[in-house]
Design a protein around this motif. Sequence first.
Motif, PDB file in Angstrom:
ATOM      1  N   GLY A 157     -89.924  25.702  -7.403  1.00 45.67           N
ATOM      2  CA  GLY A 157     -89.983  25.962  -6.279  1.00 45.67           C
ATOM      3  C   GLY A 157     -90.202  27.958  -6.207  1.00 45.67           C
ATOM      4  N   TYR A 158     -90.059  28.947  -7.196  1.00 47.33           N
ATOM      5  CA  TYR A 158     -90.102  30.109  -6.651  1.00 47.33           C
ATOM      6  C   TYR A 158     -91.618  30.600  -6.570  1.00 47.33           C
ATOM      7  N   SER A 159     -91.464  31.753  -5.340  1.00 41.71           N
ATOM      8  CA  SER A 159     -92.810  32.344  -5.159  1.00 41.71           C
ATOM      9  C   SER A 159     -92.036  34.264  -4.894  1.00 41.71           C
ATOM     10  N   ARG A 160     -93.057  34.851  -5.700  1.00 41.00           N
ATOM     11  CA  ARG A 160     -92.219  35.927  -5.453  1.00 41.00           C
ATOM     12  C   ARG A 160     -92.855  36.085  -3.922  1.00 41.00           C
ATOM     13  N   ASP A 161     -93.915  35.551  -3.247  1.00 39.48           N
ATOM     14  CA  ASP A 161     -94.465  36.368  -1.969  1.00 39.48           C
ATOM     15  C   ASP A 161     -93.256  35.075  -0.727  1.00 39.48           C
ATOM     16  N   MET A 162     -92.730  34.157  -1.172  1.00 38.12           N
ATOM     17  CA  MET A 162     -92.012  33.289  -0.167  1.00 38.12           C
ATOM     18  C   MET A 162     -90.721  34.051   0.989  1.00 38.12           C
ATOM     19  N   SER A 163     -90.788  33.947   1.739  1.00 36.04           N
ATOM     20  CA  SER A 163     -90.211  34.651   2.630  1.00 36.04           C
ATOM     21  C   SER A 163     -88.672  34.969   2.400  1.00 36.04           C
ATOM     22  N   PHE A 164     -87.675  35.213   2.803  1.00 41.28           N
ATOM     23  CA  PHE A 164     -86.066  35.518   2.837  1.00 41.28           C
ATOM     24  C   PHE A 164     -85.487  33.880   2.969  1.00 41.28           C
ATOM     25  N   GLU A 165     -86.714  33.680   4.529  1.00 42.33           N
ATOM     26  CA  GLU A 165     -85.692  32.496   4.470  1.00 42.33           C
ATOM     27  C   GLU A 165     -85.824  30.602   3.419  1.00 42.33           C
ATOM     28  N   ASP A 166     -86.831  30.801   3.177  1.00 40.18           N
ATOM     29  CA  ASP A 166     -87.399  30.218   1.838  1.00 40.18           C
ATOM     30  C   ASP A 166     -86.694  30.248   0.912  1.00 40.18           C
ATOM     31  N   ALA A 167     -86.385  31.336  -0.135  1.00 40.55           N
ATOM     32  CA  ALA A 167     -85.773  31.680  -0.712  1.00 40.55           C
ATOM     33  C   ALA A 167     -84.031  31.320  -0.121  1.00 40.55           C
ATOM     34  N   VAL A 168     -83.854  31.637   0.164  1.00 45.82           N
ATOM     35  CA  VAL A 168     -82.595  30.681   0.661  1.00 45.82           C
ATOM     36  C   VAL A 168     -82.189  29.793   0.810  1.00 45.82           C
ATOM     37  N   LYS A 169     -82.773  29.109   0.828  1.00 45.47           N
ATOM     38  CA  LYS A 169     -83.228  27.579   1.364  1.00 45.47           C
ATOM     39  C   LYS A 169     -83.158  27.204  -0.058  1.00 45.47           C
ATOM     40  N   LEU A 170     -84.214  27.973  -1.362  1.00 43.95           N
ATOM     41  CA  LEU A 170     -83.801  27.585  -2.892  1.00 43.95           C
ATOM     42  C   LEU A 170     -82.832  27.288  -3.208  1.00 43.95           C
ATOM     43  N   LEU A 171     -82.218  28.911  -2.993  1.00 41.92           N
ATOM     44  CA  LEU A 171     -80.984  29.260  -4.224  1.00 41.92           C
ATOM     45  C   LEU A 171     -80.518  28.051  -2.842  1.00 41.92           C
ATOM     46  N   MET A 172     -79.877  27.263  -2.171  1.00 43.09           N
ATOM     47  CA  MET A 172     -79.007  26.848  -1.581  1.00 43.09           C
ATOM     48  C   MET A 172     -78.748  25.330  -2.150  1.00 43.09           C
ATOM     49  N   VAL A 173     -80.733  24.991  -2.352  1.00 46.20           N
ATOM     50  CA  VAL A 173     -80.666  23.594  -3.338  1.00 46.20           C
ATOM     51  C   VAL A 173     -80.275  23.650  -5.017  1.00 46.20           C
ATOM     52  N   SER A 174     -80.508  24.926  -5.650  1.00 46.53           N
ATOM     53  CA  SER A 174     -80.387  25.172  -6.382  1.00 46.53           C
ATOM     54  C   SER A 174     -78.903  25.064  -6.691  1.00 46.53           C
ATOM     55  N   PHE A 175     -77.796  25.912  -5.643  1.00 47.66           N
ATOM     56  CA  PHE A 175     -76.777  25.686  -5.795  1.00 47.66           C
ATOM     57  C   PHE A 175     -75.844  23.878  -5.995  1.00 47.66           C
ATOM     58  N   ASP A 176     -76.450  23.769  -4.517  1.00 42.59           N
ATOM     59  CA  ASP A 176     -76.226  22.665  -4.350  1.00 42.59           C
ATOM     60  C   ASP A 176     -76.173  21.096  -5.758  1.00 42.59           C
ATOM     61  N   SER A 177     -77.297  21.792  -6.784  1.00 37.96           N
ATOM     62  CA  SER A 177     -77.594  20.372  -8.015  1.00 37.96           C
ATOM     63  C   SER A 177     -76.105  21.083  -9.045  1.00 37.96           C
ATOM     64  N   THR A 178     -76.101  22.350  -8.699  1.00 40.84           N
ATOM     65  CA  THR A 178     -74.747  22.958 -10.094  1.00 40.84           C
ATOM     66  C   THR A 178     -73.191  22.344  -9.254  1.00 40.84           C
ATOM     67  N   ILE A 179     -73.368  22.261  -8.184  1.00 41.13           N
ATOM     68  CA  ILE A 179     -71.865  22.309  -7.601  1.00 41.13           C
ATOM     69  C   ILE A 179     -71.860  20.821  -8.299  1.00 41.13           C
ATOM     70  N   LYS A 180     -72.312  20.280  -7.662  1.00 38.19           N
ATOM     71  CA  LYS A 180     -72.593  18.213  -7.530  1.00 38.19           C
ATOM     72  C   LYS A 180     -72.387  17.971  -9.515  1.00 38.19           C
ATOM     73  N   ALA A 181     -73.139  18.929 -10.147  1.00 40.78           N
ATOM     74  CA  ALA A 181     -73.132  18.708 -11.396  1.00 40.78           C
ATOM     75  C   ALA A 181     -72.227  18.726 -12.762  1.00 40.78           C
TER      76      ALA A 181
END
Length: 251
Positions: free
Chosen positions: A165-189
Amino acid sequence: MTYCVGMMLDKGLVLMSDTRTNSGVDNISVFRKMHHWAVPGERMIALMTAGNLATTQAVISQLEERNKAPAERHNSVLEAPTMFQVATEVGKLLRDTIARSDAENGESAGSGTFTASIIVAGQIKGMEPRLFLIYPEGNFIEASFDTPFFQIGETKYGRPIILRGYSRDMSFEDAVKLLMVSFDSTIKANLSVGLPLDLLVIERDRFEPAHQRRIGADNPYFRAISAGWSEALKLAFESLPDYSFYQPKDG
Protein backbone atom coordinates in the motif's frame (compact mmCIF):
# COMPACT_ATOMS: atom_id res chain seq x y z
CA MET A 1 7.26 -7.82 22.21
CA THR A 2 6.20 -4.67 20.45
CA TYR A 3 5.56 -3.21 17.01
CA CYS A 4 6.76 0.20 15.80
CA VAL A 5 6.82 1.71 12.31
CA GLY A 6 8.51 4.85 11.03
CA MET A 7 7.53 5.92 7.52
CA MET A 8 9.09 8.58 5.29
CA LEU A 9 6.89 10.55 2.89
CA ASP A 10 7.46 13.53 0.63
CA LYS A 11 5.39 15.53 3.12
CA GLY A 12 7.31 14.39 6.21
CA LEU A 13 7.30 11.45 8.62
CA VAL A 14 4.60 9.28 10.18
CA LEU A 15 5.30 7.17 13.27
CA MET A 16 3.17 4.62 15.10
CA SER A 17 3.89 2.29 18.02
CA ASP A 18 1.96 -0.03 20.27
CA THR A 19 2.29 0.12 24.06
CA ARG A 20 2.08 -3.48 25.22
CA THR A 21 4.78 -5.20 27.25
CA ASN A 22 4.35 -8.64 28.70
CA SER A 23 6.15 -11.56 30.29
CA GLY A 24 3.40 -14.08 29.77
CA VAL A 25 -0.29 -13.89 28.99
CA ASP A 26 -1.13 -13.16 32.64
CA ASN A 27 1.34 -10.29 33.08
CA ILE A 28 0.56 -7.52 30.59
CA SER A 29 1.42 -3.86 31.09
CA VAL A 30 1.24 -0.64 29.11
CA PHE A 31 4.37 1.46 28.60
CA ARG A 32 5.00 4.33 26.21
CA LYS A 33 7.48 3.35 23.48
CA MET A 34 7.34 6.62 21.55
CA HIS A 35 9.13 9.72 22.85
CA HIS A 36 9.51 13.08 21.17
CA TRP A 37 11.09 16.47 21.78
CA ALA A 38 10.66 19.76 19.95
CA VAL A 39 12.22 23.20 19.82
CA PRO A 40 9.57 25.27 18.01
CA GLY A 41 10.95 26.71 14.81
CA GLU A 42 14.23 24.77 15.13
CA ARG A 43 13.87 20.99 15.44
CA MET A 44 11.50 18.07 15.98
CA ILE A 45 12.92 14.68 17.01
CA ALA A 46 11.22 11.40 17.95
CA LEU A 47 12.34 7.95 19.11
CA MET A 48 10.51 4.61 19.15
CA THR A 49 11.92 1.68 21.09
CA ALA A 50 11.60 -2.10 21.02
CA GLY A 51 13.28 -4.76 23.14
CA ASN A 52 14.24 -5.00 26.79
CA LEU A 53 12.22 -2.37 28.65
CA ALA A 54 14.92 -1.64 31.24
CA THR A 55 17.42 -1.02 28.44
CA THR A 56 15.20 1.34 26.48
CA GLN A 57 14.13 3.26 29.57
CA ALA A 58 17.77 3.65 30.57
CA VAL A 59 18.62 5.08 27.14
CA ILE A 60 15.76 7.60 27.31
CA SER A 61 16.74 8.56 30.87
CA GLN A 62 20.34 9.16 29.82
CA LEU A 63 19.27 11.28 26.87
CA GLU A 64 17.18 13.42 29.20
CA GLU A 65 19.78 13.25 32.01
CA ARG A 66 17.10 12.31 34.53
CA ASN A 67 19.79 11.56 37.11
CA LYS A 68 20.45 15.30 37.38
CA ALA A 69 18.46 18.11 38.94
CA PRO A 70 15.96 19.61 36.47
CA ALA A 71 17.91 22.87 36.18
CA GLU A 72 21.08 20.99 35.22
CA ARG A 73 19.59 18.76 32.52
CA HIS A 74 20.59 19.15 28.89
CA ASN A 75 18.89 16.79 26.46
CA SER A 76 21.60 15.76 24.03
CA VAL A 77 19.19 15.27 21.09
CA LEU A 78 18.26 18.95 21.39
CA GLU A 79 21.90 20.02 21.14
CA ALA A 80 23.26 17.84 18.31
CA PRO A 81 23.82 19.89 15.12
CA THR A 82 22.55 17.23 12.69
CA MET A 83 20.17 14.26 12.70
CA PHE A 84 23.15 12.05 11.85
CA GLN A 85 24.79 13.07 15.11
CA VAL A 86 21.52 12.46 16.97
CA ALA A 87 21.51 8.90 15.60
CA THR A 88 25.18 8.50 16.51
CA GLU A 89 24.54 9.60 20.11
CA VAL A 90 21.52 7.32 20.49
CA GLY A 91 23.47 4.40 19.02
CA LYS A 92 26.36 4.93 21.41
CA LEU A 93 24.05 5.10 24.43
CA LEU A 94 22.20 1.97 23.33
CA ARG A 95 25.41 -0.02 22.78
CA ASP A 96 26.95 1.08 26.08
CA THR A 97 23.75 0.43 28.05
CA ILE A 98 23.45 -3.12 26.71
CA ALA A 99 27.15 -3.82 27.39
CA ARG A 100 26.89 -2.47 30.94
CA SER A 101 23.76 -4.52 31.69
CA ASP A 102 25.40 -7.68 30.32
CA ALA A 103 28.47 -7.12 32.51
CA GLU A 104 26.52 -6.30 35.67
CA ASN A 105 24.33 -9.38 35.32
CA GLY A 106 27.04 -11.84 34.30
CA GLU A 107 25.74 -12.24 30.77
CA SER A 108 28.09 -12.92 27.89
CA ALA A 109 28.41 -10.11 25.35
CA GLY A 110 25.73 -10.38 22.70
CA SER A 111 23.60 -12.79 24.75
CA GLY A 112 20.47 -10.93 23.74
CA THR A 113 19.02 -10.69 27.25
CA PHE A 114 19.18 -6.89 27.33
CA THR A 115 19.00 -6.23 23.61
CA ALA A 116 16.92 -3.45 22.05
CA SER A 117 16.55 -1.45 18.85
CA ILE A 118 15.42 2.11 18.21
CA ILE A 119 13.92 4.13 15.37
CA VAL A 120 15.06 7.78 15.29
CA ALA A 121 13.10 10.30 13.21
CA GLY A 122 13.01 14.04 12.86
CA GLN A 123 14.18 17.22 11.22
CA ILE A 124 16.51 20.09 12.12
CA LYS A 125 15.98 23.50 10.52
CA GLY A 126 17.78 23.92 7.20
CA MET A 127 18.06 20.16 6.65
CA GLU A 128 15.90 17.35 5.30
CA PRO A 129 13.67 15.12 7.47
CA ARG A 130 15.59 11.92 8.25
CA LEU A 131 14.77 8.46 9.53
CA PHE A 132 17.24 5.99 11.10
CA LEU A 133 17.15 2.43 12.42
CA ILE A 134 19.56 1.89 15.33
CA TYR A 135 20.77 -1.68 15.96
CA PRO A 136 21.74 -3.08 19.40
CA GLU A 137 25.42 -2.86 18.42
CA GLY A 138 25.04 0.92 18.08
CA ASN A 139 25.42 1.07 14.30
CA PHE A 140 22.54 2.29 12.15
CA ILE A 141 21.13 2.66 8.67
CA GLU A 142 19.16 5.52 7.15
CA ALA A 143 15.89 5.39 5.21
CA SER A 144 16.12 6.07 1.48
CA PHE A 145 14.01 5.84 -1.65
CA ASP A 146 14.77 2.11 -1.74
CA THR A 147 14.01 1.62 1.99
CA PRO A 148 11.44 4.30 2.88
CA PHE A 149 10.16 2.81 6.13
CA PHE A 150 11.52 0.93 9.13
CA GLN A 151 9.85 -1.55 11.48
CA ILE A 152 11.05 -2.90 14.82
CA GLY A 153 9.60 -5.57 17.05
CA GLU A 154 6.99 -7.97 15.68
CA THR A 155 7.32 -6.96 12.03
CA LYS A 156 6.30 -9.92 9.91
CA TYR A 157 2.50 -9.65 10.08
CA GLY A 158 2.22 -5.97 9.20
CA ARG A 159 5.01 -5.71 6.63
CA PRO A 160 3.12 -7.13 3.61
CA ILE A 161 0.36 -4.56 4.14
CA ILE A 162 2.81 -1.66 4.00
CA LEU A 163 4.72 -3.09 1.02
CA ARG A 164 1.52 -3.31 -1.02
CA GLY A 165 0.00 0.00 0.00
CA TYR A 166 2.89 2.42 0.47
CA SER A 167 3.59 5.32 -1.89
CA ARG A 168 6.06 8.07 -1.07
CA ASP A 169 3.69 10.77 -2.35
CA MET A 170 0.68 9.55 -0.36
CA SER A 171 -1.12 11.93 2.01
CA PHE A 172 -0.65 11.84 5.77
CA GLU A 173 -4.24 10.65 6.07
CA ASP A 174 -3.65 7.67 3.75
CA ALA A 175 -0.39 6.86 5.54
CA VAL A 176 -2.20 6.74 8.88
CA LYS A 177 -4.89 4.53 7.34
CA LEU A 178 -2.21 2.17 5.99
CA LEU A 179 -0.51 1.96 9.39
CA MET A 180 -3.84 1.31 11.09
CA VAL A 181 -4.39 -1.70 8.82
CA SER A 182 -0.82 -2.91 9.41
CA PHE A 183 -1.22 -2.68 13.19
CA ASP A 184 -4.68 -4.28 13.14
CA SER A 185 -3.28 -7.25 11.22
CA THR A 186 -0.39 -7.57 13.68
CA ILE A 187 -2.60 -7.29 16.76
CA LYS A 188 -4.92 -10.01 15.46
CA ALA A 189 -1.97 -12.34 14.76
CA ASN A 190 0.12 -11.81 17.89
CA LEU A 191 -1.03 -11.33 21.49
CA SER A 192 2.24 -9.60 22.41
CA VAL A 193 1.22 -6.52 20.39
CA GLY A 194 -1.76 -4.53 21.58
CA LEU A 195 -3.66 -1.31 22.00
CA PRO A 196 -3.44 1.53 22.79
CA LEU A 197 -1.37 2.84 19.89
CA ASP A 198 0.63 6.07 19.79
CA LEU A 199 0.55 8.09 16.57
CA LEU A 200 2.80 11.03 15.64
CA VAL A 201 2.90 12.99 12.38
CA ILE A 202 5.95 15.18 11.67
CA GLU A 203 5.29 17.57 8.80
CA ARG A 204 8.24 18.84 6.76
CA ASP A 205 9.54 22.23 8.02
CA ARG A 206 7.01 22.32 10.87
CA PHE A 207 9.06 21.91 14.00
CA GLU A 208 6.29 20.74 16.30
CA PRO A 209 3.91 17.77 16.13
CA ALA A 210 1.53 18.19 13.20
CA HIS A 211 -0.72 15.56 14.77
CA GLN A 212 -0.42 13.21 17.73
CA ARG A 213 -2.92 10.89 19.33
CA ARG A 214 -3.27 7.85 21.55
CA ILE A 215 -5.63 5.33 19.95
CA GLY A 216 -7.45 3.04 22.33
CA ALA A 217 -9.76 0.07 21.83
CA ASP A 218 -12.78 2.39 21.86
CA ASN A 219 -11.44 4.65 19.09
CA PRO A 220 -14.22 4.74 16.45
CA TYR A 221 -11.85 5.16 13.49
CA PHE A 222 -9.67 2.21 14.46
CA ARG A 223 -12.76 0.06 15.02
CA ALA A 224 -14.09 1.05 11.59
CA ILE A 225 -10.74 0.24 9.95
CA SER A 226 -10.55 -3.15 11.69
CA ALA A 227 -14.09 -4.15 10.73
CA GLY A 228 -13.83 -2.75 7.21
CA TRP A 229 -10.52 -4.48 6.49
CA SER A 230 -11.84 -7.83 7.69
CA GLU A 231 -14.91 -7.49 5.48
CA ALA A 232 -12.85 -6.35 2.49
CA LEU A 233 -10.57 -9.39 2.82
CA LYS A 234 -13.58 -11.72 2.89
CA LEU A 235 -15.08 -10.10 -0.19
CA ALA A 236 -11.75 -10.22 -2.03
CA PHE A 237 -11.35 -13.90 -1.17
CA GLU A 238 -14.85 -14.73 -2.33
CA SER A 239 -14.27 -12.90 -5.62
CA LEU A 240 -11.28 -15.08 -6.55
CA PRO A 241 -11.89 -17.95 -9.01
CA ASP A 242 -12.82 -21.28 -7.42
CA TYR A 243 -10.43 -24.19 -7.51
CA SER A 244 -11.64 -27.27 -9.44
CA PHE A 245 -10.60 -30.84 -8.66
CA TYR A 246 -11.36 -31.70 -12.28
CA GLN A 247 -9.18 -29.15 -14.05
CA PRO A 248 -6.74 -30.63 -16.62
CA LYS A 249 -3.23 -31.49 -15.45
CA ASP A 250 -0.44 -29.08 -16.34
CA GLY A 251 1.70 -30.08 -19.31
